[in-house]
Design a protein around this motif. Structure first.
Motif, PDB file in Angstrom:
ATOM      1  N   PRO A   1      -5.836 -23.044 -56.190  1.00 33.85           N
ATOM      2  CA  PRO A   1      -6.784 -24.164 -56.176  1.00 33.85           C
ATOM      3  C   PRO A   1      -7.864 -23.950 -57.240  1.00 33.85           C
ATOM      4  CG  PRO A   1      -6.440 -23.289 -53.951  1.00 33.85           C
ATOM      5  CD  PRO A   1      -5.835 -22.320 -54.909  1.00 33.85           C
ATOM      6  N   SER A   2      -8.256 -25.027 -57.933  1.00 32.68           N
ATOM      7  CA  SER A   2      -9.264 -24.896 -58.996  1.00 32.68           C
ATOM      8  C   SER A   2     -10.628 -24.504 -58.434  1.00 32.68           C
ATOM      9  CB  SER A   2      -9.374 -26.213 -59.765  1.00 32.68           C
ATOM     10  OG  SER A   2      -9.682 -27.273 -58.864  1.00 32.68           O
ATOM     11  N   SER A   3     -10.794 -24.615 -57.101  1.00 32.27           N
ATOM     12  CA  SER A   3     -12.080 -24.275 -56.479  1.00 32.27           C
ATOM     13  C   SER A   3     -12.275 -22.772 -56.269  1.00 32.27           C
ATOM     14  CB  SER A   3     -12.199 -24.994 -55.128  1.00 32.27           C
ATOM     15  OG  SER A   3     -11.015 -24.816 -54.381  1.00 32.27           O
ATOM     16  N   CYS A   4     -11.278 -21.963 -56.618  1.00 29.17           N
ATOM     17  CA  CYS A   4     -11.402 -20.517 -56.338  1.00 29.17           C
ATOM     18  C   CYS A   4     -11.660 -19.709 -57.597  1.00 29.17           C
ATOM     19  CB  CYS A   4     -10.151 -19.981 -55.631  1.00 29.17           C
ATOM     20  SG  CYS A   4      -8.800 -19.576 -56.754  1.00 29.17           S
ATOM     21  N   THR A   5     -12.182 -18.487 -57.384  1.00 29.14           N
ATOM     22  CA  THR A   5     -12.225 -17.491 -58.449  1.00 29.14           C
ATOM     23  C   THR A   5     -11.024 -16.582 -58.200  1.00 29.14           C
ATOM     24  OG1 THR A   5     -14.630 -17.545 -58.373  1.00 29.14           O
ATOM     25  CG2 THR A   5     -13.620 -15.651 -59.487  1.00 29.14           C
ATOM     26  N   VAL A   6     -10.199 -16.372 -59.221  1.00 31.07           N
ATOM     27  CA  VAL A   6      -8.978 -15.584 -59.032  1.00 31.07           C
ATOM     28  C   VAL A   6      -9.293 -14.088 -59.050  1.00 31.07           C
ATOM     29  CG1 VAL A   6      -6.743 -14.975 -60.050  1.00 31.07           C
ATOM     30  CG2 VAL A   6      -7.478 -17.366 -59.956  1.00 31.07           C
ATOM     31  N   LEU A   7      -8.704 -13.348 -58.100  1.00 31.91           N
ATOM     32  CA  LEU A   7      -8.810 -11.885 -58.073  1.00 31.91           C
ATOM     33  C   LEU A   7      -7.432 -11.349 -58.491  1.00 31.91           C
ATOM     34  CD1 LEU A   7     -10.537 -11.588 -54.557  1.00 31.91           C
ATOM     35  CD2 LEU A   7     -11.665 -11.760 -56.781  1.00 31.91           C
ATOM     36  N   PRO A   8      -7.321 -10.774 -59.688  1.00 36.30           N
ATOM     37  CA  PRO A   8      -5.989 -10.393 -60.196  1.00 36.30           C
ATOM     38  C   PRO A   8      -5.313  -9.300 -59.361  1.00 36.30           C
ATOM     39  CG  PRO A   8      -7.737  -9.611 -61.670  1.00 36.30           C
ATOM     40  CD  PRO A   8      -8.399 -10.498 -60.656  1.00 36.30           C
ATOM     41  N   ASN A   9      -4.008  -9.488 -59.128  1.00 36.84           N
ATOM     42  CA  ASN A   9      -3.208  -8.538 -58.355  1.00 36.84           C
ATOM     43  C   ASN A   9      -2.308  -7.775 -59.321  1.00 36.84           C
ATOM     44  OD1 ASN A   9      -1.484  -7.192 -56.637  1.00 36.84           O
ATOM     45  ND2 ASN A   9      -0.810  -9.008 -55.512  1.00 36.84           N
ATOM     46  N   TYR A  10      -2.575  -6.479 -59.484  1.00 37.88           N
ATOM     47  CA  TYR A  10      -1.789  -5.669 -60.429  1.00 37.88           C
ATOM     48  C   TYR A  10      -0.590  -5.003 -59.754  1.00 37.88           C
ATOM     49  CZ  TYR A  10      -5.840  -6.383 -63.417  1.00 37.88           C
ATOM     50  OH  TYR A  10      -6.823  -6.964 -64.152  1.00 37.88           O
ATOM     51  N   PHE A  11      -0.432  -5.232 -58.442  1.00 35.60           N
ATOM     52  CA  PHE A  11       0.623  -4.527 -57.690  1.00 35.60           C
ATOM     53  C   PHE A  11       1.642  -5.455 -57.056  1.00 35.60           C
ATOM     54  CE2 PHE A  11      -3.005  -1.722 -57.892  1.00 35.60           C
ATOM     55  CZ  PHE A  11      -2.421  -0.515 -58.254  1.00 35.60           C
ATOM     56  N   GLY A  12       1.502  -6.759 -57.307  1.00 31.83           N
ATOM     57  CA  GLY A  12       2.432  -7.707 -56.695  1.00 31.83           C
ATOM     58  C   GLY A  12       2.348  -9.012 -57.445  1.00 31.83           C
ATOM     59  N   THR A  13       2.856 -10.096 -56.837  1.00 29.91           N
ATOM     60  CA  THR A  13       2.885 -11.369 -57.566  1.00 29.91           C
ATOM     61  C   THR A  13       1.826 -12.364 -57.111  1.00 29.91           C
ATOM     62  OG1 THR A  13       4.636 -12.093 -56.073  1.00 29.91           O
ATOM     63  CG2 THR A  13       5.326 -11.205 -58.205  1.00 29.91           C
ATOM     64  N   ALA A  14       1.297 -12.225 -55.883  1.00 30.62           N
ATOM     65  CA  ALA A  14       0.322 -13.212 -55.396  1.00 30.62           C
ATOM     66  C   ALA A  14      -1.102 -12.761 -55.696  1.00 30.62           C
ATOM     67  CB  ALA A  14       0.497 -13.406 -53.892  1.00 30.62           C
ATOM     68  N   PRO A  15      -1.873 -13.566 -56.461  1.00 27.07           N
ATOM     69  CA  PRO A  15      -3.254 -13.170 -56.732  1.00 27.07           C
ATOM     70  C   PRO A  15      -4.136 -13.349 -55.487  1.00 27.07           C
ATOM     71  CG  PRO A  15      -2.826 -15.346 -57.655  1.00 27.07           C
ATOM     72  CD  PRO A  15      -1.528 -14.853 -57.079  1.00 27.07           C
ATOM     73  N   GLY A  16      -5.252 -12.632 -55.459  1.00 30.55           N
ATOM     74  CA  GLY A  16      -6.247 -12.875 -54.424  1.00 30.55           C
ATOM     75  C   GLY A  16      -7.115 -14.041 -54.864  1.00 30.55           C
ATOM     76  N   MET A  17      -7.849 -14.655 -53.909  1.00 30.58           N
ATOM     77  CA  MET A  17      -8.699 -15.805 -54.252  1.00 30.58           C
ATOM     78  C   MET A  17     -10.033 -15.687 -53.531  1.00 30.58           C
ATOM     79  SD  MET A  17      -5.813 -18.803 -53.876  1.00 30.58           S
ATOM     80  CE  MET A  17      -5.171 -18.154 -52.338  1.00 30.58           C
ATOM     81  N   LEU A  18     -11.095 -16.049 -54.255  1.00 24.57           N
ATOM     82  CA  LEU A  18     -12.431 -16.027 -53.664  1.00 24.57           C
ATOM     83  C   LEU A  18     -12.973 -17.453 -53.651  1.00 24.57           C
ATOM     84  CD1 LEU A  18     -15.241 -14.717 -52.914  1.00 24.57           C
ATOM     85  CD2 LEU A  18     -15.622 -14.514 -55.371  1.00 24.57           C
ATOM     86  N   PHE A  19     -13.400 -17.925 -52.477  1.00 24.70           N
ATOM     87  CA  PHE A  19     -13.952 -19.280 -52.336  1.00 24.70           C
ATOM     88  C   PHE A  19     -15.384 -19.181 -51.833  1.00 24.70           C
ATOM     89  CE2 PHE A  19      -9.383 -19.715 -51.714  1.00 24.70           C
ATOM     90  CZ  PHE A  19      -9.059 -20.854 -52.428  1.00 24.70           C
ATOM     91  N   LYS A  20     -16.213 -20.165 -52.229  1.00 25.94           N
ATOM     92  CA  LYS A  20     -17.578 -20.205 -51.700  1.00 25.94           C
ATOM     93  C   LYS A  20     -17.871 -21.604 -51.197  1.00 25.94           C
ATOM     94  CE  LYS A  20     -19.640 -16.438 -54.258  1.00 25.94           C
ATOM     95  NZ  LYS A  20     -20.183 -16.010 -55.543  1.00 25.94           N
ATOM     96  N   LYS A  21     -18.572 -21.692 -50.056  1.00 26.58           N
ATOM     97  CA  LYS A  21     -19.010 -22.992 -49.543  1.00 26.58           C
ATOM     98  C   LYS A  21     -20.405 -22.777 -48.997  1.00 26.58           C
ATOM     99  CE  LYS A  21     -16.915 -26.928 -47.342  1.00 26.58           C
ATOM    100  NZ  LYS A  21     -15.665 -27.410 -46.753  1.00 26.58           N
ATOM    101  N   GLY A  22     -21.413 -23.279 -49.698  1.00 27.73           N
ATOM    102  CA  GLY A  22     -22.791 -22.984 -49.321  1.00 27.73           C
ATOM    103  C   GLY A  22     -23.001 -21.486 -49.462  1.00 27.73           C
ATOM    104  N   ILE A  23     -23.525 -20.846 -48.393  1.00 30.53           N
ATOM    105  CA  ILE A  23     -23.735 -19.396 -48.485  1.00 30.53           C
ATOM    106  C   ILE A  23     -22.494 -18.636 -48.019  1.00 30.53           C
ATOM    107  CG2 ILE A  23     -26.260 -19.443 -48.231  1.00 30.53           C
ATOM    108  CD1 ILE A  23     -25.626 -18.635 -45.188  1.00 30.53           C
ATOM    109  N   HIS A  24     -21.497 -19.375 -47.522  1.00 30.04           N
ATOM    110  CA  HIS A  24     -20.313 -18.691 -46.978  1.00 30.04           C
ATOM    111  C   HIS A  24     -19.358 -18.256 -48.082  1.00 30.04           C
ATOM    112  CE1 HIS A  24     -17.340 -17.595 -43.949  1.00 30.04           C
ATOM    113  NE2 HIS A  24     -16.463 -17.961 -44.854  1.00 30.04           N
ATOM    114  N   MET A  25     -18.799 -17.046 -47.891  1.00 25.17           N
ATOM    115  CA  MET A  25     -17.789 -16.538 -48.818  1.00 25.17           C
ATOM    116  C   MET A  25     -16.489 -16.322 -48.068  1.00 25.17           C
ATOM    117  SD  MET A  25     -19.321 -13.543 -51.200  1.00 25.17           S
ATOM    118  CE  MET A  25     -17.838 -12.693 -51.657  1.00 25.17           C
TER     119      MET A  25
END
Length: 426
Positions: free
Chosen positions: A123-147
């Motif tokens: 999703p374009s709303s996330c910051t990508v966390l690169p995965n060097y050990f597999g194929t699925a990247p991690g994702m960071l989302f923020k909504k207000g103060i929530h992470m």
């Protein structure tokens, strides 16, 4: 005060009990050490409804949510689609992730399929966390103060992402509160007795400290947890509580923090430059296994004999035929001879021997299932104890194994009182 957190694990395999969720325990430990109070751990089905419901609720309740699972090439992107619906944006291809996927596949000599390529869509709303050990990247989302952080469910991929990408982010957050956990290991007393003995102690400690009992066949861990804002004051209060605890139950405490009975016994043997051997009947090699799981065990462990049949007890360990006929294999006399036999056969400074009825069957009225005789011997001493455990075979084997190691620990302390000081530090 403290920032709070929730952990959500996604996958039907967790809900049918096919896979045990080890991720949550690992993440909870890490979050605690970073100063987050974990309020809830939830496992949900990999349907859009279950994911959306649990994530929406988490956003309302917590400062931070960690989601694992539901990101594999086979999971049909339900998780990503659900998170896109909640946080907004559209699906885009992340160039760095696509490149990592191509490198990952070529290293393993596998073709890059459409399914693999799709793993780079986020999703374009996330910051990508690169995965060097597999194929699925991690994702960071923020909504207000929530992470919210979404990680793959494969444990070693999840851990690498958490350590390399998530931890640095969390360390930057203004975590106000402080959490201190200290673990004290005890052995040789039942939980109900221990709580009676510690009744006064519990009343006397600072109200900001909580005491928890974590029982296991390997002993009862006592966990002191302090929550507050002043690290120095909390530390001091926890240290005072530990001093009081040591004054109350000195004979049962064998270590602190990240340790275990096999490790403590190993350190003791090393520091007095002594060796040990083992003669096991009902534990079937479990004691030897516990000893060698500790790195460096070769400097103090010579070996062991699993003497399951009477024939082996006689021929290898030199237990007298007459002893077995008169008293039986599960007896004080037999286990004493096994311990001495092990000491001589494997020429060690110490030995431990175990003989018992592991159960659930094989018991008699005068020798019930769960009856175990244990001996700890040295050139100068021979200590023997009789134990009656449960009628659960695997628990009896564990309890007998740890009881044997504890007898060795007590014998070492008796013969080398100076060893007491190697575990004074928490």
């Amino acid at each position: 005060g403290l920032m709070n957190a929730g952990i959500i694990t996604i996958g039907d395999e967790l809900l049918i009990g096919q896979v045990v969720d080890t991720n949550s325990a690992w993440i909870a430990t890490r979050l605690n050490s970073l100063g987050f109070a974990v309020e809830r751990i939830l496992s949900v089905s990999d349907t859009e409804q279950a994911i959306c419901e649990s994530v929406n609720e988490a956003i309302d309740r917590y400062d931070l949510t960690i989601v694992t699972g539901g990101l594999g090439p086979t999971s049909d992107d339900v998780t990503k689609e659900s998170l896109r619906r909640i946080f907004g944006g559209e699906m885009i291809t992340d160039a760095q992730s696509l490149e990592l996927i191509e490198i990952f596949c070529s290293k393993r000599g596998i073709a890059v399929t459409e399914t693999n390529r799709k793993q780079a869509d986020v999703p374009s709303s996330c910051t990508v966390l690169p995965n060097y050990f597999g194929t699925a990247p991690g994702m960071l989302f923020k909504k207000g103060i929530h992470m919210l952080v979404s990680l793959p469910g494969v444990p070693f991929e999840m851990k690498a992402l958490f350590e390399n990408e998530v931890t640095p982010l969390l360390k930057q957050l203004p975590v106000e509160g402080v959490i201190i956990h200290k673990v004290i290991h005890t052995f040789g007393i039942a939980e109900s007795n221990l709580s009676d003995v510690l009744n006064e102690f519990e009343k006397s400690i600072s109200p900001s400290i909580k005491l928890a009992y974590l029982p296991d066949p390997s002993g009862i861990r006592l966990r002191l947890s302090a929550y507050g804002n002043d690290r120095k004051l909390l530390s001091q209060q926890v240290d005072e509580a530990i001093e009081k605890l040591r004054a109350t139950i000195p004979q049962y405490i064998f270590g602190y923090g990240e340790t275990s009975l096999p490790e403590v016994v190993g350190k003791m043997l090393l520091s007095c430059n002594a060796t040990v051997s083992v003669a096991e009947s009902c534990t079937g090699g479990k004691i030897s296994h516990l000893i060698v799981e500790i790195p460096g065990a070769s400097s103090y462990f010579n070996g062991g004999v699993v003497a399951y049949s009477n024939q082996v007890k006689e021929n290898l360990l030199g237990v007298k035929h007459q002893t077995l006929i008169k008293y039986g294999a599960v007896s004080r006399e037999a286990v004493e001879e096994m311990a001495v036999g092990s000491l001589n056969l494997l020429s060690t400074d110490y030995s431990i021997a175990v003989s018992g009825i592991a159960g659930p069957d094989g018991g008699t009225p005068d020798k019930p299932a769960g009856l175990v005789w244990i001996a700890a011997a040295s050139v100068n001493s021979l200590e023997v104890e009789k134990y009656i455990f449960s009628n659960d075979r695997s628990i009896n084997i564990q309890r007998a194994s740890y009881s044997a190691l504890n007898m060795l620990r007590k014998l070492l302390l008796k013969e080398h009182p100076e060893l007491k000081n190697i575990f004074e530090k928490v």
